[in-house]
Design a protein around this motif. Sequence first.
Motif, PDB file in Angstrom:
ATOM      1  N   CYS A 182      69.804  53.640 -34.977  1.00  0.00           N
ATOM      2  CA  CYS A 182      70.057  55.052 -34.641  1.00  0.00           C
ATOM      3  C   CYS A 182      71.325  55.155 -33.809  1.00  0.00           C
ATOM      4  N   ARG A 183      71.701  56.352 -33.515  1.00  0.00           N
ATOM      5  CA  ARG A 183      72.796  56.566 -32.570  1.00  0.00           C
ATOM      6  C   ARG A 183      72.282  57.434 -31.435  1.00  0.00           C
ATOM      7  N   GLU A 190      70.955  51.683 -31.048  1.00  0.00           N
ATOM      8  CA  GLU A 190      71.586  50.860 -32.085  1.00  0.00           C
ATOM      9  C   GLU A 190      70.615  49.824 -32.627  1.00  0.00           C
ATOM     10  N   GLN A 247      72.110  53.416 -25.364  1.00  0.00           N
ATOM     11  CA  GLN A 247      72.854  53.269 -26.611  1.00  0.00           C
ATOM     12  C   GLN A 247      72.461  51.974 -27.312  1.00  0.00           C
ATOM     13  N   ALA A 248      72.293  50.887 -26.555  1.00  0.00           N
ATOM     14  CA  ALA A 248      71.917  49.606 -27.162  1.00  0.00           C
ATOM     15  C   ALA A 248      70.546  49.707 -27.826  1.00  0.00           C
TER      16      ALA A 248
END
Length: 80
Positions: free
Chosen positions: A10-11, A6, A2-3
């Motif tokens: 993006c997601r 980001e 996720q990091a």
Amino acid sequence: MQAAAEAMGCRFVYAVLPVGTIQDVIAAQAQKKAQALVRRASTHMALEDQALSKEKMAAEVERIAAILVREMPSDFWSDK
């Protein structure tokens, strides 16, 4: 992950995608459950000398599978 997403603006998402259509997946599960139900009933019927022919068993599997697809009982995805 996720990091990293980001950081790139993006997601990150998880997804489960069926190999075929969702209708194919549902039909296959209905067939599997219907076959198990008919097999169990057939075992009991054979013990009472009332076994169905293969043709009648196949027709019963199709009939039950159609009901399962239409009604989608709460245990539809369970293999029990």
